[in-house]
Design an enzyme around this catalytic site. Structure first.
Site: not given
Length: 207
Positions: A16, A87, A121, A150, A161
């Site tokens: 996005k 959301r 990532r 991370r 998530r």
């Protein structure tokens, strides 16, 4: 300044942010994200307090306050691409009251692809630049060696998530499937192919 009013939906890792930036540049739109809007208006006084109070306490900013901040951000933009809001269903209802959307883009990506993208990532702790173990590693060996993953990009956290996203946001997507400007975009393609599909959809619906 363009005047298209575009909403982009998709899970974390769907692309996005990348596509919103391209939309904003191509059509001269304001790129409105909840995070940026909250930071820019963190001292805005509302009956629910200021965003800063919640952010500094590490608490979630309540819907009512997020709604007001988003309204403030949209009211100053002729055209925009909205990314990361709404959301949940109550935010959908609020958005319907304050604006009319021309196009709703839904970037569809399978869970396994999202996990690969997010768990692969890596971040350079010195510059904050993002890389990816499969698609995009720096040439500089020194930089490669200092990259970190991370915590919220670890596979277990990523799956959680995505589960939370799906639980909260599926009803949002269901709602917009009936919108006349709703378009499903195959987010599994390369970023350039995704962009071509998005551009075609926006041009068709905002001529």
């Amino acid at each position: 300044m363009g005047d298209q009013q575009i909403l982009i939906l998709g899970a974390p890792g769907a692309g996005k942010g990348t596509q919103s930036k391209r939309l904003a540049e191509e059509y001269d739109l304001e790129h409105v994200t909840t995070g940026d809007a909250l930071r820019e208006n963190r001292d805005m006084e509302t009956e629910h307090g200021t965003p800063r109070e919640y952010m500094e306490a590490g608490e979630l900013v309540p819907d009512e306050l997020v709604n007001e901040i988003v309204e403030e951000a949209l009211s100053s933009a002729d055209g925009y691409v909205l990314d990361g809001y709404p959301r949940n269903e109550s935010q959908v209802e609020y958005l319907q009251r304050i604006t009319d959307l021309d196009v709703v883009l839904h970037l569809e990506v399978s869970e396994e692809t999202l996990v690969d993208r997010l768990a692969g990532r890596r971040v350079d702790p010195e510059t904050g630049d993002n890389y990816h173990v499969e698609f995009d590693m720096p040439d500089d060996e020194e930089v490669r060696e200092r990259l970190i993953q991370r915590e919220d990009d670890q596979e277990e956290t990523v799956r959680e998530r995505l589960r939370v996203f799906e639980e909260n946001t599926e009803p949002v997507i269901d709602h917009y499937e009936d919108h006349e400007g709703y378009v499903r975009i195959d987010g599994e393609q390369s970023p350039d192919e995704v962009w071509e599909e998005i551009k075609e959809a926006v041009d068709e619906r905002t001529e």
